[in-house]
Scaffold this motif. Structure first.
Motif, PDB file in Angstrom:
ATOM      1  N   ASN A   4      94.158  -7.876  -3.357  1.00 26.05           N
ATOM      2  CA  ASN A   4      94.716  -7.032  -2.300  1.00 26.05           C
ATOM      3  C   ASN A   4      93.813  -6.948  -1.079  1.00 26.05           C
ATOM      4  OD1 ASN A   4      92.786  -5.479  -3.636  1.00 26.05           O
ATOM      5  ND2 ASN A   4      93.837  -3.562  -3.157  1.00 26.05           N
ATOM      6  N   PHE A   5      92.771  -7.798  -1.000  1.00 21.85           N
ATOM      7  CA  PHE A   5      91.987  -7.875   0.233  1.00 21.85           C
ATOM      8  C   PHE A   5      91.525  -9.320   0.434  1.00 21.85           C
ATOM      9  CE2 PHE A   5      89.183  -6.505  -3.194  1.00 21.85           C
ATOM     10  CZ  PHE A   5      88.128  -7.414  -3.113  1.00 21.85           C
ATOM     11  N   PHE A   6      91.348  -9.685   1.718  1.00 27.28           N
ATOM     12  CA  PHE A   6      91.007 -11.061   2.049  1.00 27.28           C
ATOM     13  C   PHE A   6      90.429 -11.102   3.455  1.00 27.28           C
ATOM     14  CE2 PHE A   6      92.296 -15.174   3.965  1.00 27.28           C
ATOM     15  CZ  PHE A   6      91.595 -16.026   3.121  1.00 27.28           C
ATOM     16  N   GLY A   7      89.438 -11.958   3.657  1.00 29.56           N
ATOM     17  CA  GLY A   7      88.851 -12.146   4.979  1.00 29.56           C
ATOM     18  C   GLY A   7      88.647 -13.625   5.266  1.00 29.56           C
ATOM     19  N   ALA A  24      84.849  -8.423   3.526  1.00 32.68           N
ATOM     20  CA  ALA A  24      86.092  -8.101   2.813  1.00 32.68           C
ATOM     21  C   ALA A  24      85.740  -8.094   1.332  1.00 32.68           C
ATOM     22  CB  ALA A  24      87.194  -9.097   3.122  1.00 32.68           C
ATOM     23  N   GLN A  25      85.293  -6.964   0.851  1.00 29.49           N
ATOM     24  CA  GLN A  25      84.844  -6.879  -0.534  1.00 29.49           C
ATOM     25  C   GLN A  25      84.781  -5.413  -0.963  1.00 29.49           C
ATOM     26  OE1 GLN A  25      80.884  -8.662   0.407  1.00 29.49           O
ATOM     27  NE2 GLN A  25      80.049  -6.873  -0.657  1.00 29.49           N
ATOM     28  N   ARG A  26      84.556  -5.218  -2.256  1.00 32.40           N
ATOM     29  CA  ARG A  26      84.400  -3.860  -2.774  1.00 32.40           C
ATOM     30  C   ARG A  26      82.986  -3.369  -2.516  1.00 32.40           C
ATOM     31  NH1 ARG A  26      88.518  -1.831  -5.467  1.00 32.40           N
ATOM     32  NH2 ARG A  26      90.133  -3.219  -6.276  1.00 32.40           N
ATOM     33  N   SER A  27      82.841  -2.055  -2.400  1.00 33.64           N
ATOM     34  CA  SER A  27      81.521  -1.458  -2.279  1.00 33.64           C
ATOM     35  C   SER A  27      80.767  -1.643  -3.586  1.00 33.64           C
ATOM     36  CB  SER A  27      81.638   0.030  -1.935  1.00 33.64           C
ATOM     37  OG  SER A  27      82.386   0.711  -2.931  1.00 33.64           O
ATOM     38  N   THR A 241      88.710 -14.149  13.729  1.00 36.26           N
ATOM     39  CA  THR A 241      88.355 -13.554  12.434  1.00 36.26           C
ATOM     40  C   THR A 241      89.332 -12.451  12.088  1.00 36.26           C
ATOM     41  OG1 THR A 241      86.024 -13.971  12.907  1.00 36.26           O
ATOM     42  CG2 THR A 241      86.513 -12.470  11.097  1.00 36.26           C
ATOM     43  N   VAL A 242      89.777 -12.444  10.826  1.00 34.82           N
ATOM     44  CA  VAL A 242      90.657 -11.378  10.359  1.00 34.82           C
ATOM     45  C   VAL A 242      90.203 -10.918   8.975  1.00 34.82           C
ATOM     46  CG1 VAL A 242      92.633 -12.231  11.663  1.00 34.82           C
ATOM     47  CG2 VAL A 242      92.335 -12.928   9.296  1.00 34.82           C
ATOM     48  N   ALA A 243      90.417  -9.637   8.703  1.00 33.98           N
ATOM     49  CA  ALA A 243      90.236  -9.075   7.360  1.00 33.98           C
ATOM     50  C   ALA A 243      91.476  -8.250   7.055  1.00 33.98           C
ATOM     51  CB  ALA A 243      88.985  -8.206   7.295  1.00 33.98           C
ATOM     52  N   LEU A 244      92.053  -8.462   5.876  1.00 33.45           N
ATOM     53  CA  LEU A 244      93.297  -7.807   5.481  1.00 33.45           C
ATOM     54  C   LEU A 244      93.091  -7.022   4.191  1.00 33.45           C
ATOM     55  CD1 LEU A 244      95.781 -10.760   6.052  1.00 33.45           C
ATOM     56  CD2 LEU A 244      95.696  -8.670   7.409  1.00 33.45           C
TER      57      LEU A 244
END
Length: 480
Positions: A4-7, A24-27, A241-244
């Motif tokens: 559910n996330f991507f960069g 684009a990652q988890r803490s 650059t994009v982060a979703l």
């Protein structure tokens, strides 16, 4: 929710290097998703360096997220700004470098997102097939577009489109400007999508095309790549650059329910007059006393005059003595000290090992670390340094009166007016170093009330070892 996330970032079609970077990652604690796009400024090398410094700082500061998130994001950006500024001072080739960024932290579990923003990177929220621009561009052209004075098409073609008003690395005093960092938070509902992007996308791809890509029946990775392709197909003038991030929980649908109508067999004519009782209606009349009315009127008048005089006197006093409003500064703890205090509070055993691998940088303290347990052994593995934040004047470590045996082994303190406050003989030091600390240890002794006390405070039973640290001869410490 693994996907559910991507960069993604791309050099574009007309640049020789990529000054963009992203997160684009988890803490580190796994409870939040970090989505950030950073656009470097300042030449072939400088922009990349500034962007990398900001990225590393964000990952370090947000490895553990707790408490009030927005102040934590602001503090992270302030620290990144200072690191970029300090690097510029040591390397003349980088004196023009800076960066802009948009940072979002998403709490999927509680359906919330928080953001902090400086510059002309952007944050969008897609909800119900509608794309909403959340952040505001910190540029003159961006202001004209956000205020409706320029259309999106006119802004995209404006010759001063890329002239920005704010960036990290130019001013070391941004913490004194409460409006420098734009912040906010909002619900992030099931089905929503967040887009963080650089101006390499929005300078070339209009809002309608971005919306079409984000609402297409594609995976999140495919959507990110399609946005990059859309910018490159229109010339790719800049790095893109994009982060979703998607809230891929199932959207909740609530059916509207009408209030149940009362069932009756009687047919009511809405134009019918209400039915009156048969026979004459007698309304009792009570004589009013004129004297009572006059008394009441006089009382009301007197109260009104008294209120007017009271308000006049208050206004006069306020003019004579202006009211001073004292605003207490808000303490914003960084991720390292939040993590360490939480570790101390939740520790099950009696030994805490602080590894330099977990704390590679000095632990900057903006507030005192508290130890409340009966006994605790804190040992450093590698170099562990506690350093005072420039705005903090309190102790680094506070031992509660209930502590009986607290050992500090191989740690260092720097720049504190008082490094440690303790009670009675609870504290034991082993190879502890105090650098530029006015009072290394301050001890309070407790004695019973209404009792005679005799004895002597011995001045400290310690020796200085060959490494320059303080090494205890026996348990206990006396007031310096």
């Amino acid at each position: 929710m693994a996907n559910n996330f991507f960069g993604i970032t791309d050099i574009g079609r007309q640049r020789d290097n990529n000054e963009d970077t992203f997160i684009a990652q988890r803490s580190g604690d796994g409870n939040f998703i970090i989505a950030c796009v950073i656009d470097g400024v300042g030449g072939y090398v400088g922009g990349e360096v500034a962007a990398d410094i900001a990225r590393d700082c964000i990952l370090e500061q947000l490895s553990y997220i707790a408490g009030d998130v927005v102040p934590l994001l602001v503090n992270t950006i302030v620290i990144a700004n200072q690191k970029i500024y300090d690097k510029k001072r040591t390397d003349k080739q980088l004196e023009s470098m800076a960066c802009v960024l948009t940072l979002a932290v998403i709490d999927i579990q509680n359906n919330q997102f928080y953001y902090a923003h400086v510059g002309d990177t952007r944050l969008y929220l897609l909800r119900d097939h509608t794309l909403i621009k959340i952040s505001k561009d910190h540029s003159f052209v961006g202001f004209l577009e956000d205020s409706g004075r320029l259309t999106e098409e006119a802004a995209m073609d404006h010759p001063k489109r890329n002239e920005i008003n704010k960036a990290l690395g130019f001013n070391p005093e941004i913490s004194k400007d409460p409006d420098f960092v734009e912040t906010g938070h909002s619900p992030f509902l099931p089905g929503d999508t967040l887009l963080v992007c650089s101006d390499g996308l929005t300078d070339l791809v209009d809002k309608s095309l971005i919306t079409g890509i984000l609402t297409s029946d594609s995976t999140i990775e495919e959507k990110g790549k399609k946005l990059i392709d859309a910018a490159n197909s229109k010339g790719g003038k800049d790095n893109v650059t994009v982060a979703l991030v998607q809230n891929d929980k199932a959207p909740r649908q609530h059916s509207a329910t009408r209030p149940a109508a009362k069932v009756t067999d009687e047919i009511v004519d809405p134009l019918a007059q209400p039915k009156l009782p048969d026979g004459p209606v007698t309304i009792p009349v009570r004589k009013k006393s004129n004297r009572g009315s006059m008394i009441m009127l006089f009382i009301l008048l007197a109260l009104a005059v008294a209120g007017f005089l009271w308000q006049y006197w208050l206004n006069y006093q306020l003019k004579q003595k202006p009211v001073k409003v004292l605003v207490a500064p808000v303490k914003v703890k960084n991720a390292q000290e939040i993590k360490l205090q939480d570790t101390i509070n939740k520790l099950k055993g009696k030994t805490l090992v602080l590894s330099a691998a977990d704390y590679p940088q000095p632990i900057i303290l903006t507030d005192s670390l508290h130890i409340d347990g009966d006994s605790l052994y804190i040992k450093a593995k590698g170099s562990i340094l506690f350093k005072r934040d420039s705005l903090y004047n309190g102790p680094a470590l506070t031992l509660a009166a209930t502590c009986k045996f607290i050992v500090l082994d191989s740690v260092a303190f720097e720049g504190f007016k008082t490094a440690i406050t303790t009670h009675n003989d609870a504290l034991v030091l082993k190879h502890v170093v105090f650098n530029n600390c006015v009072t290394p240890v301050q001890t309070s002794y407790s004695f019973p009330a209404n009792k005679q006390v005799s004895g002597r405070l011995f001045g400290g039973m310690f020796r200085i070892d060959s490494l320059g640290g303080v090494k205890s001869q026996e348990p206990g410490i006396k007031k310096k």
